[in-house]
Structures are given as structure tokens and as C-alpha cells.
Design a protein around this motif. Sequence first.
Motif, PDB file in Angstrom:
ATOM      1  N   ALA A 105      -8.481  78.485  17.387  1.00  0.00           N
ATOM      2  CA  ALA A 105      -7.482  77.917  18.289  1.00  0.00           C
ATOM      3  C   ALA A 105      -7.058  78.944  19.341  1.00  0.00           C
ATOM      4  N   PHE A 106      -6.965  80.216  18.954  1.00  0.00           N
ATOM      5  CA  PHE A 106      -6.608  81.259  19.913  1.00  0.00           C
ATOM      6  C   PHE A 106      -7.690  81.391  20.989  1.00  0.00           C
ATOM      7  N   PHE A 143      -9.208  70.275  23.121  1.00  0.00           N
ATOM      8  CA  PHE A 143      -8.357  70.894  22.109  1.00  0.00           C
ATOM      9  C   PHE A 143      -8.900  70.674  20.703  1.00  0.00           C
ATOM     10  N   LEU A 144      -9.485  69.517  20.447  1.00  0.00           N
ATOM     11  CA  LEU A 144      -9.999  69.250  19.103  1.00  0.00           C
ATOM     12  C   LEU A 144     -11.124  70.206  18.728  1.00  0.00           C
ATOM     13  N   TYR A 145     -11.994  70.546  19.674  1.00  0.00           N
ATOM     14  CA  TYR A 145     -13.097  71.446  19.347  1.00  0.00           C
ATOM     15  C   TYR A 145     -12.609  72.860  19.033  1.00  0.00           C
ATOM     16  N   PHE A 146     -11.451  73.247  19.565  1.00  0.00           N
ATOM     17  CA  PHE A 146     -10.912  74.564  19.247  1.00  0.00           C
ATOM     18  C   PHE A 146     -10.075  74.558  17.974  1.00  0.00           C
ATOM     19  N   ARG A 147      -9.817  73.401  17.408  1.00  0.00           N
ATOM     20  CA  ARG A 147      -9.026  73.317  16.170  1.00  0.00           C
ATOM     21  C   ARG A 147      -9.932  73.185  14.945  1.00  0.00           C
ATOM     22  N   GLN A 148     -11.167  73.636  15.045  1.00  0.00           N
ATOM     23  CA  GLN A 148     -12.131  73.513  13.967  1.00  0.00           C
ATOM     24  C   GLN A 148     -12.629  74.888  13.535  1.00  0.00           C
ATOM     25  N   VAL A 149     -12.927  75.026  12.248  1.00  0.00           N
ATOM     26  CA  VAL A 149     -13.566  76.246  11.734  1.00  0.00           C
ATOM     27  C   VAL A 149     -15.077  76.069  11.913  1.00  0.00           C
ATOM     28  N   ARG A 150     -15.503  76.221  13.158  1.00  0.00           N
ATOM     29  CA  ARG A 150     -16.913  76.011  13.500  1.00  0.00           C
ATOM     30  C   ARG A 150     -17.288  76.946  14.647  1.00  0.00           C
ATOM     31  N   THR A 154     -16.213  79.840  19.667  1.00  0.00           N
ATOM     32  CA  THR A 154     -16.851  81.033  20.218  1.00  0.00           C
ATOM     33  C   THR A 154     -17.874  80.649  21.282  1.00  0.00           C
ATOM     34  N   ALA A 155     -18.613  79.562  21.053  1.00  0.00           N
ATOM     35  CA  ALA A 155     -19.626  79.143  22.027  1.00  0.00           C
ATOM     36  C   ALA A 155     -18.989  78.709  23.343  1.00  0.00           C
ATOM     37  N   ILE A 156     -17.886  77.933  23.270  1.00  0.00           N
ATOM     38  CA  ILE A 156     -17.224  77.475  24.491  1.00  0.00           C
ATOM     39  C   ILE A 156     -16.608  78.653  25.235  1.00  0.00           C
ATOM     40  N   LEU A 157     -15.846  79.480  24.513  1.00  0.00           N
ATOM     41  CA  LEU A 157     -15.166  80.589  25.176  1.00  0.00           C
ATOM     42  C   LEU A 157     -16.164  81.559  25.805  1.00  0.00           C
ATOM     43  N   LEU A 158     -17.200  81.938  25.080  1.00  0.00           N
ATOM     44  CA  LEU A 158     -18.170  82.888  25.627  1.00  0.00           C
ATOM     45  C   LEU A 158     -18.961  82.282  26.782  1.00  0.00           C
ATOM     46  N   SER A 159     -19.214  80.974  26.732  1.00  0.00           N
ATOM     47  CA  SER A 159     -19.878  80.306  27.860  1.00  0.00           C
ATOM     48  C   SER A 159     -19.003  80.357  29.107  1.00  0.00           C
TER      49      SER A 159
END
Length: 519
Positions: A105-106, A143-150, A154-159
Motif C-alpha cells: 500500500a505504501f 488502489f485495489l492492486y496496491f492493497r494486495q500481498v502480490r 512493486t511492478a506498478i511502482l517500478l514501471s
Amino acid sequence: MFKTASITTLLIVGLTLAASCFLLFFRLSCYALWDDEVGLAIPANQVWLTGKTSVVCGENIMLPREGIIVKDLKDKANPPLPAFFLAPFAGLSDRNVFLLRFPFAFCGLVCVGLLLYGAFLSKAPPRLLVILSLGIIGNVSFFLYFRQVRYYATAILLSIATAFVYLFVKKTPATFLVLALLLSGVFASNYMIFSALAAALFFDYVIWQKNEFKLNWADSVLLFAPLLPFFGLVFLGWNPYATAIKAQASINTFSDRATLFWWNLRDLNANEFGSLCLLLLSPLIYSFGIKNPWLLRGPLAVIVYCLVLALVSPQPVNITSVADVRYASPLIPLLIIIIAVLIWKLTEKINLGLALGIAALVFWTNLLHTALWFQDKPHSTILNYLRELVSPPAEPFTPTATWIQQHVQKGQSIWVLPEYMTYPLMFHAPKAVYAWQLRPEQKQEEQYKNLPAVHFKGLVPPDFIVVFGPSVQQIRQLIGQWSMQGLRYQEVTRLMTFWKDLYRPELFWRTFKPIENFD
């Protein structure tokens, strides 16, 4: 960072970040981890304990789909960065769901900050910044994709960080090393997402960015020299084709790949990543005189990304009907930007209130998504999500895990149907041994030969059977057959909660309100 910004800009940024914090962190632990989340949490905990992505969890072993991702009792199919990123939280959290989801989430909050800072560096006027903020806040999928332990976070943020450096940072030798580091992170998060991102960046550079900076030989060495050996080391250690995935990987035809490409575009729309009709209209509107480059660059990047995903995806078209849209989740910020720019340019000369009303209709409702295609009734997804946060629907794993912890003795065995629902119980109710994950003949395989017989179907009867939903019909037939052989089971209890885990991030697999009047 924003020291030259106006009070209006700072206010917009502050309110957007505050709203994003609420949407990312509020009730972050209200649902149990679902099966794919546990598929990361258990190896991450083992990374903390042993340094390896082991699938061993106490007396249990996590073997989804009969161990398809496992080699030497380690997860060798999924790239390692998410597990290593989560490891300290998994090791120190003692199964605390909030702490497990917190780092992801962070990442979402950092991503929002990057989007806003990119708008500031682009000298976006306040009107565009407000429209962009409405797009961010209204995008529930984001927001839902960042609220998951998956791996999504990391893929979205680093992209997004890669795109930020590519677009806004002055090109020096250090810049190319940073790009190499970020791209390495994307690769170590998900191989398919890396392939799609790299292709989109390549075409963007050749068509547009080449005029901004020339990639000479020295720059190329700095960019690619660190990448290739790192890729080799990661893929050598976590190679999906060294596991049973190789035998089950789909061999799609060219026609199947074309179908996947269409599904990727269609399901971006269905999950409200962005409006497909506005995406496809953007180049046309550009040709009519609205010459903002994002109306061309953005759609091309989306098309290339979806095309490469279709080419590299192992998804079998013959047994599915929707795209594995999670691999396209890094496109969400780009789609927000494209549509925000389009609305801004089309409403530039009209009243601000009316312009923001149009933006709210586009970003905060499904009118230009599923409602336009007659797939759903008009509604506001963000309002539905807010209602869910205030009063979350019941989910099946928490009451089931609680019952197991209270009534099953340590070491007693449980067989769970459907089998993918084993893993949340394995994580949240670890005192039981979860049985029958493997076929009997798999006991001959080297990695499984020393496992207790309880892990192989039919060798040892489980002490309990936990059944979710329609699988009860299958169990009734089996119990009838077993009773004639002298093996008798009886019903112990029923937990009156709807059986399906309808809180996954994909909107077409999620409900925002309780399921009632079910059988």
C-alpha cells in the motif's frame, strides 16, 4: 520539491495525497489473505528465515495446482523481488495482515506522489491537475492492486518510476544506471510485465524521445551491461520452465494471440483501468487539431503493451473467457493521464465546474466503461468502494480459520475443496495439516518422496473435510461411495457465510456489498 508551486497546486496535491492515504490504508486488514496472497506471504516468510523462497510452512507445504510452481520444495516459477521485498514484514509480522499489506500500500502512495510530481514538472495548469487528481482518486482498480500481498505493487511502482526517469530526469551516465536498476526491478517482479514495458519504451523512444536524447554507445553500455547478467542470474534461479509449468504452458495459435490482444483491451475497460472508447478516440481527436502528444504517445504505448502481453502470455484461450488483466495493471496510471489530458483539452474553454463534472462522470462512474457496452447498470464504483470500506462484506476464510483453530487439534488433517481455498486456511489456521494436495504417483518424484502420505490423494483419509460452496455436491457423492467401503464422515457444522472470495482486485471478480439469499 514543490517549493515554486502555487497555493492552489499545493492544496490539490495535499488533498489528493490525503484521499489516497485513506483509500490505500483504511481497513487494510479487514479481509483474510486470499490464495495468491498466501502464495507470496509463505515464501517471503521463508526468505526471512532461510534466505530461500521455500514453500514449507511449519508442518504444511504449499503446493498449488499439484506443485506446478515448485522445484525442490521452493517457489522457482515466480520472480523473487516481491518475496524479498516482503520478507522483513512477513518475518516480523506474526501473520498480521495489516503489516503484510502495508509495504505494498505504501508503494501506492509513492506512485501517487510520482504522478503528481510528474504533472508539476510538466507545468500542468491547476485545471489539468484537478482533473488528474479526480482520475487518481476515482480509479478503484488502482488502489485495489496496491492493497494486495502480490507483485502488483512493486511492478506498478517500478514501471512508473522507470517512465518518470525516462521522461523527466536529465540524461547523464548516472541516469542510465538508475534506469538499468529500475528495469531490473521490474524484471525481478514479473517477467511478462517487463517484456511489455520494455517494448512500449522502445517504440516510444524510436518515434518520439529520440529527438530529446540520443542513446550513444557509452550510454548503451551503462544501460544494458548491468541488465543482461542480472537477468541471467534471476532467470537461472527462478525459471518457470524448470518447473511443471513447462508441461502445462499453453501453446496458443496466432488466432488465439489475437483473441488475447482483444481481451486485454476489452478487459482494461471492464475493470475500469480507463475508458476504451476514449483511448481509441484520442488519436482521432489529435488529428482534428488538439495537438497534445499524449493523445498519440499514450495510446500507442497501451497498444504495444497489450500486444506484447498477448504474445508472451501462457494463458490458455480455450479454457478461459477473460484476460489475465492483472499483468496490465501498470497501465492504469498511463490511462489516467491520457484521459485526464483529453478531458482537459476538450473542456479547456468551458466553465471549470462543468469541466470537473464531466471529469467526475468519466472517472467516478462506469458510464464510459461497462455501462456504455451494456454489460452493467450505471453506477459509481468509487462510491461503491467507499461503502465497502465503511461496512465490508463477510468473507469465507476468517470464520472458517477461526473454527479450525478452535475445534481441530494440532496435527489433525484437513482436505479442502475447492483446492485453491486451502492456502488461506493454511496461513490463517496453521495448526492443522492440509492434506491431499498431490496425486499418488507424485510420491515417486525426488522432491516429494520423503513427504508424509497425508499429502497424497487417497493414501491416508483426512480427519476433516472443509468444503466451500458448490463443491459440496462432489463431496456428497464421494462420501456415499466411501460409506459403502466402511469409511464414514458426518457433517460437523455449517458456516453461514457466502463461500466465494469476492474481494480480489479484478472488478469483474469482486463484490462491494454482501451476497444475500444464497443457498
